[in-house]
Motif scaffolding. Sequence first.
Motif, PDB file in Angstrom:
ATOM      1  N   GLY A 247      -9.196   3.217   0.824  1.00  0.00           N
ATOM      2  CA  GLY A 247      -9.948   3.175   2.081  1.00  0.00           C
ATOM      3  C   GLY A 247      -9.557   4.315   3.002  1.00  0.00           C
ATOM      4  O   GLY A 247     -10.429   4.999   3.563  1.00  0.00           O
ATOM      5  N   VAL A 248      -8.266   4.527   3.153  1.00  0.00           N
ATOM      6  CA  VAL A 248      -7.789   5.620   4.011  1.00  0.00           C
ATOM      7  C   VAL A 248      -8.273   6.957   3.450  1.00  0.00           C
ATOM      8  O   VAL A 248      -8.752   7.819   4.187  1.00  0.00           O
ATOM      9  CB  VAL A 248      -6.241   5.594   4.129  1.00  0.00           C
ATOM     10  N   GLY A 249      -8.186   7.102   2.132  1.00  0.00           N
ATOM     11  CA  GLY A 249      -8.625   8.348   1.497  1.00  0.00           C
ATOM     12  C   GLY A 249     -10.079   8.662   1.791  1.00  0.00           C
ATOM     13  O   GLY A 249     -10.440   9.796   2.092  1.00  0.00           O
ATOM     14  N   GLU A 250     -10.912   7.626   1.728  1.00  0.00           N
ATOM     15  CA  GLU A 250     -12.341   7.823   1.994  1.00  0.00           C
ATOM     16  C   GLU A 250     -12.601   8.263   3.429  1.00  0.00           C
ATOM     17  O   GLU A 250     -13.374   9.180   3.692  1.00  0.00           O
ATOM     18  CB  GLU A 250     -13.097   6.509   1.746  1.00  0.00           C
ATOM     19  N   VAL A 251     -11.924   7.570   4.371  1.00  0.00           N
ATOM     20  CA  VAL A 251     -12.106   7.905   5.790  1.00  0.00           C
ATOM     21  C   VAL A 251     -11.643   9.342   6.056  1.00  0.00           C
ATOM     22  O   VAL A 251     -12.325  10.118   6.730  1.00  0.00           O
ATOM     23  CB  VAL A 251     -11.345   6.900   6.688  1.00  0.00           C
ATOM     24  N   ILE A 252     -10.471   9.687   5.507  1.00  0.00           N
ATOM     25  CA  ILE A 252      -9.937  11.037   5.724  1.00  0.00           C
ATOM     26  C   ILE A 252     -10.896  12.090   5.140  1.00  0.00           C
ATOM     27  O   ILE A 252     -11.158  13.122   5.758  1.00  0.00           O
ATOM     28  CB  ILE A 252      -8.529  11.184   5.094  1.00  0.00           C
ATOM     29  N   ASP A 253     -11.443  11.815   3.969  1.00  0.00           N
ATOM     30  CA  ASP A 253     -12.381  12.757   3.357  1.00  0.00           C
ATOM     31  C   ASP A 253     -13.611  12.990   4.232  1.00  0.00           C
ATOM     32  O   ASP A 253     -14.069  14.114   4.416  1.00  0.00           O
ATOM     33  CB  ASP A 253     -12.833  12.241   1.983  1.00  0.00           C
TER      34      ASP A 253
ATOM     35  N   ARG B 280       4.950   1.456   4.394  1.00  0.00           N
ATOM     36  CA  ARG B 280       3.573   1.683   3.980  1.00  0.00           C
ATOM     37  C   ARG B 280       2.701   2.454   4.984  1.00  0.00           C
ATOM     38  O   ARG B 280       2.026   3.419   4.632  1.00  0.00           O
ATOM     39  CB  ARG B 280       2.956   0.309   3.713  1.00  0.00           C
ATOM     40  N   GLY B 281       2.716   2.016   6.231  1.00  0.00           N
ATOM     41  CA  GLY B 281       1.881   2.653   7.256  1.00  0.00           C
ATOM     42  C   GLY B 281       2.200   4.134   7.398  1.00  0.00           C
ATOM     43  O   GLY B 281       1.308   4.983   7.453  1.00  0.00           O
ATOM     44  N   ALA B 282       3.488   4.432   7.450  1.00  0.00           N
ATOM     45  CA  ALA B 282       3.913   5.831   7.588  1.00  0.00           C
ATOM     46  C   ALA B 282       3.544   6.626   6.333  1.00  0.00           C
ATOM     47  O   ALA B 282       3.131   7.780   6.411  1.00  0.00           O
ATOM     48  CB  ALA B 282       5.419   5.896   7.844  1.00  0.00           C
ATOM     49  N   GLN B 283       3.666   5.987   5.184  1.00  0.00           N
ATOM     50  CA  GLN B 283       3.346   6.694   3.939  1.00  0.00           C
ATOM     51  C   GLN B 283       1.846   6.940   3.793  1.00  0.00           C
ATOM     52  O   GLN B 283       1.426   7.978   3.290  1.00  0.00           O
ATOM     53  CB  GLN B 283       3.888   5.917   2.747  1.00  0.00           C
ATOM     54  N   LEU B 284       1.033   5.993   4.287  1.00  0.00           N
ATOM     55  CA  LEU B 284      -0.423   6.195   4.245  1.00  0.00           C
ATOM     56  C   LEU B 284      -0.848   7.289   5.220  1.00  0.00           C
ATOM     57  O   LEU B 284      -1.774   8.045   4.954  1.00  0.00           O
ATOM     58  CB  LEU B 284      -1.162   4.891   4.551  1.00  0.00           C
ATOM     59  N   ALA B 285      -0.167   7.347   6.365  1.00  0.00           N
ATOM     60  CA  ALA B 285      -0.514   8.370   7.362  1.00  0.00           C
ATOM     61  C   ALA B 285      -0.290   9.772   6.804  1.00  0.00           C
ATOM     62  O   ALA B 285      -1.030  10.698   7.107  1.00  0.00           O
ATOM     63  CB  ALA B 285       0.292   8.161   8.646  1.00  0.00           C
TER      64      ALA B 285
ATOM     65  N   THR C 280       3.417  12.602  -0.863  1.00  0.00           N
ATOM     66  CA  THR C 280       2.074  12.996  -0.442  1.00  0.00           C
ATOM     67  C   THR C 280       1.271  13.401  -1.674  1.00  0.00           C
ATOM     68  O   THR C 280       1.834  13.793  -2.689  1.00  0.00           O
ATOM     69  CB  THR C 280       2.129  14.174   0.554  1.00  0.00           C
ATOM     70  N   LEU C 281      -0.037  13.308  -1.540  1.00  0.00           N
ATOM     71  CA  LEU C 281      -0.918  13.655  -2.655  1.00  0.00           C
ATOM     72  C   LEU C 281      -0.684  15.103  -3.078  1.00  0.00           C
ATOM     73  O   LEU C 281      -0.604  15.427  -4.256  1.00  0.00           O
ATOM     74  CB  LEU C 281      -2.377  13.442  -2.232  1.00  0.00           C
ATOM     75  N   ARG C 282      -0.566  15.971  -2.072  1.00  0.00           N
ATOM     76  CA  ARG C 282      -0.327  17.381  -2.362  1.00  0.00           C
ATOM     77  C   ARG C 282       0.943  17.579  -3.184  1.00  0.00           C
ATOM     78  O   ARG C 282       0.947  18.322  -4.158  1.00  0.00           O
ATOM     79  CB  ARG C 282      -0.194  18.168  -1.055  1.00  0.00           C
TER      80      ARG C 282
END
Lengths: 90, 271
Positions: free
Chosen positions: B101-107, B126-131, B163-165
């Motif tokens: 969900g976060v990924g979609e919004v960020i995209d 979790r919250g910090a890691q998703l951010a 991070t994804l990167r």
Amino acid sequence: MNLLDIFKRRSSAPVARERLQVLLAYERRNRSQPDLVSILREEIMAVIAKHVQIDQDYLQVSMDRGETMSTLEIDIQIPNKSAVPLAMAG
Amino acid sequence: MGKVVVVTSGKGGVGKTTSTAALGAAVAKTGKKVALVDFDVGLRNLDLIMGAERRVVFDLVNVIQGSAKLSQALIRDKRVETLFLLPASQTRDKDALTEDGVGEVIDKLRSVFDYVFCDSPAGIERGAQLAMRFADEAVIVTNPEVSSVRDSDRIIGLLDARTLRAEQGEQIAKHVLVTRYDAARASRGEMLSIDDVLEILSTPLLGIIPESQDVLRASNLGSPVTLSEPLNAAAKAYIDAARRLEGEDLPVVVPFERKGFLDRLLGRRAA
């Protein structure tokens, strides 16, 4: 208290800097390699929990980390009455 | 494609939200389209710092769960028209944010905005890691103080691992933003110096924000300090930091002790 003491008390930043450098060198080293002792602890506990209901009151786990060697000590008391193997009960 | 910048720190209370608002507003003022996303689910505050707390209708969780469109949840700033806020939800459900969900919004945000600033919650959960998950760059907010520097080091480790990167073998650009810097105390050796912080964290410096009463006043008034008092020393430091974030090669000047007799008498702060 002499003049030197006043000077010493004021410059706390170098102490902070040195403490941080020592601490972070240690933390970074631990971060880069998976923590073997913690993994062992978790997996051993999981195996035991599969067969025996562990009562938290009769469980003692201690880890001792040293420079060259670490120890993991797990002491579990299994009272005879409640020591019903889950595999058999289920 | 816009840039995603996470504003993070590990430790709480060092100025993540204040810095997100000040940097975001400074970038938006140059005409860039900027979105500020509050990731602190359950403890949202970016809306308050931005003065938009009474305009929140939908939030990030509503968008992720599909009960609101992104365009409905984005709040346009009343002062800078290229500045938008996506508030966090006040729900107590920790799992309200999903990675997909976060990924979609960020995209979606990335395709519309030039900059997306993600205001991270404190901690390393979790919250910090998703951010930080989808970020291209990271601003690590650090106070010149032992516990903050230690936590920043921990966060830098996470940025390089989670991070994804990082997982794709790419670099995530990291910058340290030192906040609440008190030049007088640093010059007396009572506070870690900028050199100490940078040497310990071995991460480039984005800027030094001097300790300032005006930052607190700006928060009280619900306005980023870069908008309400752009000539103040802290605001100037934020504006310079924002320019560096945009790639400008601007030297960082370490604030120095400059107290005259009158300043001492009036209790004014240097820098």
